[in-house]
Write a protein that holds these residues in place. Sequence first.
Motif, PDB file in Angstrom:
ATOM      1  N   VAL A   1       0.861  -1.179   0.000  1.00  0.00           N
ATOM      2  CA  VAL A   1       0.000   0.000   0.000  1.00  0.00           C
ATOM      3  C   VAL A   1       0.901   1.234   0.000  1.00  0.00           C
ATOM      4  N   PHE A   2       0.514   2.196  -0.836  1.00  0.00           N
ATOM      5  CA  PHE A   2       1.283   3.433  -0.988  1.00  0.00           C
ATOM      6  C   PHE A   2       0.356   4.622  -0.721  1.00  0.00           C
ATOM      7  N   ASP A   3       0.940   5.775  -0.440  1.00  0.00           N
ATOM      8  CA  ASP A   3       0.136   6.957  -0.126  1.00  0.00           C
ATOM      9  C   ASP A   3      -0.014   7.908  -1.316  1.00  0.00           C
ATOM     10  N   ASP A   4      -0.081   7.340  -2.517  1.00  0.00           N
ATOM     11  CA  ASP A   4      -0.224   8.172  -3.718  1.00  0.00           C
ATOM     12  C   ASP A   4      -1.511   7.864  -4.488  1.00  0.00           C
ATOM     13  N   GLY A   5      -2.536   7.400  -3.784  1.00  0.00           N
ATOM     14  CA  GLY A   5      -3.790   7.029  -4.435  1.00  0.00           C
ATOM     15  C   GLY A   5      -4.757   8.192  -4.554  1.00  0.00           C
ATOM     16  N   PRO A   6      -5.794   8.017  -5.367  1.00  0.00           N
ATOM     17  CA  PRO A   6      -6.740   9.099  -5.637  1.00  0.00           C
ATOM     18  C   PRO A   6      -7.893   9.203  -4.630  1.00  0.00           C
ATOM     19  N   GLY A   7      -8.103   8.192  -3.822  1.00  0.00           N
ATOM     20  CA  GLY A   7      -9.279   8.170  -2.952  1.00  0.00           C
ATOM     21  C   GLY A   7      -9.203   9.169  -1.810  1.00  0.00           C
TER      22      GLY A   7
ATOM     23  N   ASN B   1      -8.666   8.776   1.243  1.00  0.00           N
ATOM     24  CA  ASN B   1      -7.546   8.509   2.154  1.00  0.00           C
ATOM     25  C   ASN B   1      -6.202   8.615   1.460  1.00  0.00           C
ATOM     26  N   GLY B   2      -6.196   8.820   0.136  1.00  0.00           N
ATOM     27  CA  GLY B   2      -4.959   8.955  -0.623  1.00  0.00           C
ATOM     28  C   GLY B   2      -4.148   7.682  -0.713  1.00  0.00           C
ATOM     29  N   LEU B   3      -4.819   6.519  -0.573  1.00  0.00           N
ATOM     30  CA  LEU B   3      -4.095   5.247  -0.582  1.00  0.00           C
ATOM     31  C   LEU B   3      -4.237   4.519  -1.910  1.00  0.00           C
ATOM     32  N   ARG B   4      -3.185   3.771  -2.251  1.00  0.00           N
ATOM     33  CA  ARG B   4      -3.194   2.895  -3.425  1.00  0.00           C
ATOM     34  C   ARG B   4      -2.749   1.520  -2.969  1.00  0.00           C
ATOM     35  N   TYR B   5      -3.697   0.601  -2.927  1.00  0.00           N
ATOM     36  CA  TYR B   5      -3.386  -0.789  -2.620  1.00  0.00           C
ATOM     37  C   TYR B   5      -2.981  -1.444  -3.935  1.00  0.00           C
ATOM     38  N   CYS B   6      -1.699  -1.678  -4.095  1.00  0.00           N
ATOM     39  CA  CYS B   6      -1.133  -2.272  -5.311  1.00  0.00           C
ATOM     40  C   CYS B   6      -0.985  -3.770  -5.035  1.00  0.00           C
ATOM     41  N   ILE B   7      -1.856  -4.565  -5.676  1.00  0.00           N
ATOM     42  CA  ILE B   7      -2.015  -5.965  -5.299  1.00  0.00           C
ATOM     43  C   ILE B   7      -1.651  -6.887  -6.463  1.00  0.00           C
ATOM     44  N   ASN B   8      -0.968  -7.964  -6.178  1.00  0.00           N
ATOM     45  CA  ASN B   8      -0.626  -8.965  -7.188  1.00  0.00           C
ATOM     46  C   ASN B   8      -1.871  -9.749  -7.599  1.00  0.00           C
ATOM     47  N   SER B   9      -2.115  -9.861  -8.891  1.00  0.00           N
ATOM     48  CA  SER B   9      -3.225 -10.691  -9.384  1.00  0.00           C
ATOM     49  C   SER B   9      -3.106 -12.121  -8.879  1.00  0.00           C
ATOM     50  N   ALA B  10      -1.876 -12.604  -8.769  1.00  0.00           N
ATOM     51  CA  ALA B  10      -1.637 -13.997  -8.373  1.00  0.00           C
ATOM     52  C   ALA B  10      -2.122 -14.296  -6.959  1.00  0.00           C
ATOM     53  N   SER B  11      -2.372 -13.278  -6.169  1.00  0.00           N
ATOM     54  CA  SER B  11      -2.870 -13.504  -4.811  1.00  0.00           C
ATOM     55  C   SER B  11      -4.392 -13.426  -4.742  1.00  0.00           C
ATOM     56  N   LEU B  12      -5.022 -13.166  -5.881  1.00  0.00           N
ATOM     57  CA  LEU B  12      -6.462 -12.932  -5.927  1.00  0.00           C
ATOM     58  C   LEU B  12      -7.199 -13.918  -6.816  1.00  0.00           C
ATOM     59  N   ARG B  13      -8.503 -14.024  -6.562  1.00  0.00           N
ATOM     60  CA  ARG B  13      -9.430 -14.679  -7.475  1.00  0.00           C
ATOM     61  C   ARG B  13     -10.564 -13.699  -7.683  1.00  0.00           C
ATOM     62  N   PHE B  14     -10.910 -13.433  -8.940  1.00  0.00           N
ATOM     63  CA  PHE B  14     -11.960 -12.471  -9.267  1.00  0.00           C
ATOM     64  C   PHE B  14     -13.279 -13.201  -9.442  1.00  0.00           C
ATOM     65  N   ILE B  15     -14.318 -12.658  -8.817  1.00  0.00           N
ATOM     66  CA  ILE B  15     -15.653 -13.243  -8.940  1.00  0.00           C
ATOM     67  C   ILE B  15     -16.570 -12.185  -9.544  1.00  0.00           C
ATOM     68  N   LEU B  16     -17.047 -12.466 -10.730  1.00  0.00           N
ATOM     69  CA  LEU B  16     -17.948 -11.551 -11.423  1.00  0.00           C
ATOM     70  C   LEU B  16     -19.204 -11.289 -10.603  1.00  0.00           C
ATOM     71  N   LYS B  17     -19.720 -10.085 -10.720  1.00  0.00           N
ATOM     72  CA  LYS B  17     -20.957  -9.718 -10.028  1.00  0.00           C
ATOM     73  C   LYS B  17     -22.053 -10.745 -10.302  1.00  0.00           C
ATOM     74  N   GLU B  18     -22.171 -11.196 -11.537  1.00  0.00           N
ATOM     75  CA  GLU B  18     -23.214 -12.146 -11.926  1.00  0.00           C
ATOM     76  C   GLU B  18     -23.061 -13.508 -11.235  1.00  0.00           C
ATOM     77  N   ASN B  19     -21.852 -13.813 -10.750  1.00  0.00           N
ATOM     78  CA  ASN B  19     -21.588 -15.115 -10.132  1.00  0.00           C
ATOM     79  C   ASN B  19     -21.495 -15.068  -8.609  1.00  0.00           C
ATOM     80  N   LEU B  20     -21.685 -13.894  -8.035  1.00  0.00           N
ATOM     81  CA  LEU B  20     -21.510 -13.766  -6.584  1.00  0.00           C
ATOM     82  C   LEU B  20     -22.420 -14.711  -5.801  1.00  0.00           C
ATOM     83  N   GLU B  21     -23.687 -14.755  -6.164  1.00  0.00           N
ATOM     84  CA  GLU B  21     -24.644 -15.606  -5.446  1.00  0.00           C
ATOM     85  C   GLU B  21     -24.236 -17.075  -5.539  1.00  0.00           C
ATOM     86  N   LYS B  22     -23.993 -17.532  -6.749  1.00  0.00           N
ATOM     87  CA  LYS B  22     -23.683 -18.953  -6.953  1.00  0.00           C
ATOM     88  C   LYS B  22     -22.341 -19.361  -6.337  1.00  0.00           C
ATOM     89  N   GLU B  23     -21.415 -18.412  -6.182  1.00  0.00           N
ATOM     90  CA  GLU B  23     -20.099 -18.708  -5.591  1.00  0.00           C
ATOM     91  C   GLU B  23     -20.099 -18.555  -4.069  1.00  0.00           C
TER      92      GLU B  23
END
Length: 144
Positions: free
Chosen positions: A102-108, A110-132
């Motif tokens: 996390v860095f302090d150069d984000g636009p939000g 709080n000014g934070l940017r959570y720079c995250i590796n894709s390899a640590s994540l699994r993406f779940i589409l909005k359409e699949n949230l219920e079934k997952e």
Amino acid sequence: MKNNEQSKEKLTPIQFEVTQNNGTEPPFRNEYWNETREGIYVDIISGKPLFSSLQKFDAGCGWPSFTKPLTDEEIIEKADHSHFMVRTEVRSKSGDSHLGHVFDDGPGPNGLRYCINSASLRFILKENLEKEGYGEYLNLFSQK
């Protein structure tokens, strides 16, 4: 699940390197850096929800970037003095895995940017949230 045979069998080599050995995947050559669909990002190890596409933005760095986590309970921040830098590492509480920094150069607000590796994540589409099994997060997308 730290550095054991079970995690090596469940994860791809890059997922293992990133989550278990504090590695970093290449910028612009990872699964979610330019993902624009609606959904949530969960910890590849524990399955716990971490981030939402609603807080995702293009930081131009080549990794998925977020202004804030879905909930602070699943995020641990630790001082990281590796590579001759001082940074703040972001780890998954339940999965005890490296996510990114996390860095302090984000636009939000709080000014934070959570720079995250894709390899640590699994993406779940909005359409699949219920079934997952993540149906409680559907309401996030109706509030837009």
